[in-house]
Scaffold this motif. Structure first.
Motif, mmCIF file in Angstrom:
data_model
loop_
_atom_site.group_PDB
_atom_site.id
_atom_site.type_symbol
_atom_site.label_atom_id
_atom_site.label_comp_id
_atom_site.label_asym_id
_atom_site.label_seq_id
_atom_site.Cartn_x
_atom_site.Cartn_y
_atom_site.Cartn_z
ATOM 1 N N THR A 167 24.454 26.519 2.026
ATOM 2 C CA THR A 167 25.071 26.393 3.153
ATOM 3 C C THR A 167 25.423 27.770 3.692
ATOM 4 N N ASP A 168 25.056 29.177 2.939
ATOM 5 C CA ASP A 168 25.384 30.147 2.952
ATOM 6 C C ASP A 168 24.052 30.597 1.560
ATOM 7 N N ASP A 169 23.245 31.775 3.183
ATOM 8 C CA ASP A 169 22.412 32.824 2.409
ATOM 9 C C ASP A 169 22.599 33.285 1.686
ATOM 10 N N PHE A 170 23.550 34.014 0.906
ATOM 11 C CA PHE A 170 24.554 34.586 -0.702
ATOM 12 C C PHE A 170 25.178 33.827 -1.157
ATOM 13 N N ASN A 171 24.146 33.342 -2.197
ATOM 14 C CA ASN A 171 24.637 32.357 -3.067
ATOM 15 C C ASN A 171 23.853 32.753 -4.854
ATOM 16 N N PHE A 172 23.775 31.806 -4.887
ATOM 17 C CA PHE A 172 23.148 32.406 -7.072
ATOM 18 C C PHE A 172 21.750 32.123 -7.479
ATOM 19 N N GLU A 173 21.059 31.980 -6.373
ATOM 20 C CA GLU A 173 19.778 31.134 -6.319
ATOM 21 C C GLU A 173 18.506 31.926 -5.557
ATOM 22 N N ASP A 174 19.260 32.440 -4.912
ATOM 23 C CA ASP A 174 19.061 33.949 -3.334
ATOM 24 C C ASP A 174 18.011 33.781 -2.905
ATOM 25 N N ARG A 175 18.548 31.982 -2.362
ATOM 26 C CA ARG A 175 17.652 31.275 -1.300
ATOM 27 C C ARG A 175 18.435 31.104 0.393
ATOM 28 N N SER A 176 18.017 30.365 1.022
ATOM 29 C CA SER A 176 18.226 30.613 1.919
ATOM 30 C C SER A 176 18.205 29.413 3.592
ATOM 31 N N GLY A 177 19.258 28.837 3.450
ATOM 32 C CA GLY A 177 19.761 27.066 4.011
ATOM 33 C C GLY A 177 18.306 26.261 3.922
ATOM 34 N N PHE A 178 17.321 25.328 4.433
ATOM 35 C CA PHE A 178 17.027 24.689 4.063
ATOM 36 C C PHE A 178 15.384 25.010 3.554
ATOM 37 N N GLY A 179 14.978 24.911 2.164
ATOM 38 C CA GLY A 179 13.496 25.057 1.980
ATOM 39 C C GLY A 179 13.096 23.679 1.128
ATOM 40 N N ILE A 180 11.661 23.793 0.611
ATOM 41 C CA ILE A 180 11.166 23.768 0.134
ATOM 42 C C ILE A 180 10.219 23.701 -0.978
ATOM 43 N N SER A 181 10.331 24.268 -2.376
ATOM 44 C CA SER A 181 10.362 24.834 -3.696
ATOM 45 C C SER A 181 9.439 24.103 -4.849
ATOM 46 N N ASN A 182 8.682 25.379 -5.002
ATOM 47 C CA ASN A 182 7.813 24.718 -6.823
ATOM 48 C C ASN A 182 8.582 24.377 -8.038
ATOM 49 N N PRO A 183 8.929 23.269 -7.643
ATOM 50 C CA PRO A 183 9.764 22.827 -8.961
ATOM 51 C C PRO A 183 9.092 23.145 -10.549
ATOM 52 N N PHE A 184 7.994 23.199 -10.800
ATOM 53 C CA PHE A 184 7.328 23.998 -11.910
ATOM 54 C C PHE A 184 7.300 25.657 -12.057
ATOM 55 N N THR A 185 7.105 26.284 -10.828
ATOM 56 C CA THR A 185 7.740 27.532 -10.743
ATOM 57 C C THR A 185 9.081 27.728 -11.152
ATOM 58 N N ASN A 186 9.765 27.161 -10.415
ATOM 59 C CA ASN A 186 11.428 27.531 -10.717
ATOM 60 C C ASN A 186 11.583 27.245 -11.938
ATOM 61 N N PHE A 187 10.795 26.159 -12.882
ATOM 62 C CA PHE A 187 11.595 26.152 -14.467
ATOM 63 C C PHE A 187 10.982 27.554 -15.476
ATOM 64 N N ILE A 188 9.631 27.473 -14.899
ATOM 65 C CA ILE A 188 8.813 29.204 -15.875
ATOM 66 C C ILE A 188 10.054 30.388 -15.499
ATOM 67 N N ASP A 189 10.081 30.390 -14.328
ATOM 68 C CA ASP A 189 11.316 31.301 -14.230
ATOM 69 C C ASP A 189 12.696 31.890 -14.300
ATOM 70 N N PHE A 190 12.960 30.147 -14.740
ATOM 71 C CA PHE A 190 14.147 29.732 -15.478
ATOM 72 C C PHE A 190 13.827 28.384 -15.919
ATOM 73 N N PRO A 191 14.134 28.578 -17.517
ATOM 74 C CA PRO A 191 14.147 26.827 -17.433
ATOM 75 C C PRO A 191 15.263 26.354 -17.962
ATOM 76 N N VAL A 192 15.538 24.706 -17.742
ATOM 77 C CA VAL A 192 16.629 24.030 -18.007
ATOM 78 C C VAL A 192 16.692 22.982 -18.851
ATOM 79 N N PHE A 193 17.432 22.818 -19.543
ATOM 80 C CA PHE A 193 17.335 21.619 -20.965
ATOM 81 C C PHE A 193 18.684 21.359 -20.418
ATOM 82 N N GLY A 194 18.612 19.857 -21.705
ATOM 83 C CA GLY A 194 19.873 18.624 -21.819
ATOM 84 C C GLY A 194 19.431 18.032 -22.509
ATOM 85 N N VAL A 195 20.843 17.703 -22.924
ATOM 86 C CA VAL A 195 21.111 16.748 -24.282
ATOM 87 C C VAL A 195 21.900 15.958 -23.304
ATOM 88 N N MET A 196 21.709 14.550 -23.983
ATOM 89 C CA MET A 196 22.486 13.516 -23.421
ATOM 90 C C MET A 196 23.133 12.080 -24.806
#
Length: 219
Positions: A186-215
């Motif tokens: 809802t705001d272009d000023f955000n932590f991920e620096d993205r604008s509005g609606f979009g489609i991105s490559n999630p694999f590229t996103n993972f290389i730039d910023f890998p996210v892991f979790g444990v349950m």
């Protein structure tokens, strides 16, 4: 702002309903990943550190920055509480925080940003075998972004993520997540620096910023 927020909520509700209807039809055809009607707690984290000209790569915050950056560090951590609506479908709520810092040259200015977020999500797992599964997660986060260089702001983030899950042993799972296949801010000023609606490559996103979790399954 009110109109943008209302549109975001409407889009989020539509996404969650569509997500549930689409994958609930698969439930009878798939074995269960989790027990039925149980609670699971999770911890998720991401980390990225870059030096000099490699700092602030594609998925980092720009926010009117200088042309040259040094020593960029970005991290996120979150906790989530999940409830299994069915053996493959989890409803959850996330609380998290993120931190970004970098130096701008030639002035040597230290810039820092802290983000807090909370929000619900649905996560559907498709089992591959007894140990592995893939999943899709749709949700909405309310964010509160603070900085030492710009005014604080709030915004809403709608998203669709993909992930890969592995069972370690009884009651324990680990996963990695590919974020922001679909997104809306809802705001272009955000932590991920993205604008509005979009489609991105999630694999590229993972290389730039890998996210892991444990349950962990609660008794």
């Amino acid at each position: 702002m009110i109109s943008a927020y209302s549109s975001s909520v409407s889009l989020s509700l539509f996404t969650l309903v569509l997500f549930t209807i689409t994958f609930s039809s698969l439930q009878a055809q798939s074995p269960g990943v989790f027990g039925n009607k149980i609670f699971l707690v999770e911890v998720q984290s991401g980390l990225s550190f870059s030096w000099a000209d490699l700092a602030l790569a594609d998925n980092s915050l720009s926010l009117e920055q200088e042309a040259t950056f040094e020593n960029a560090f970005k991290a996120e951590v979150g906790i989530g509480l999940n409830y299994s609506l069915s053996p493959n479908l989890l409803a959850g709520f996330n609380l998290g925080t993120g931190f970004l810092t970098y130096d701008t040259e030639p002035r040597g200015t230290d810039n820092s940003f802290t983000n807090y977020q909370l929000g619900p999500y649905l996560r559907y797992h498709v089992p591959l075998n007894a140990l592995f599964s893939v999943f899709a997660q749709a949700g909405i986060n309310q964010n509160f972004l603070n900085s030492n260089v710009v005014a604080s702001s709030t915004y809403t983030h709608n998203y669709l993520d993909l992930g890969f899950n592995m069972k370690l042993k009884q009651k324990w799972w680990v996963y990695l997540k590919f974020q922001n296949l679909l997104y809306f801010y809802t705001d272009d000023f955000n932590f991920e620096d993205r604008s509005g609606f979009g489609i991105s490559n999630p694999f590229t996103n993972f290389i730039d910023f890998p996210v892991f979790g444990v349950m962990y399954q609660l008794d």
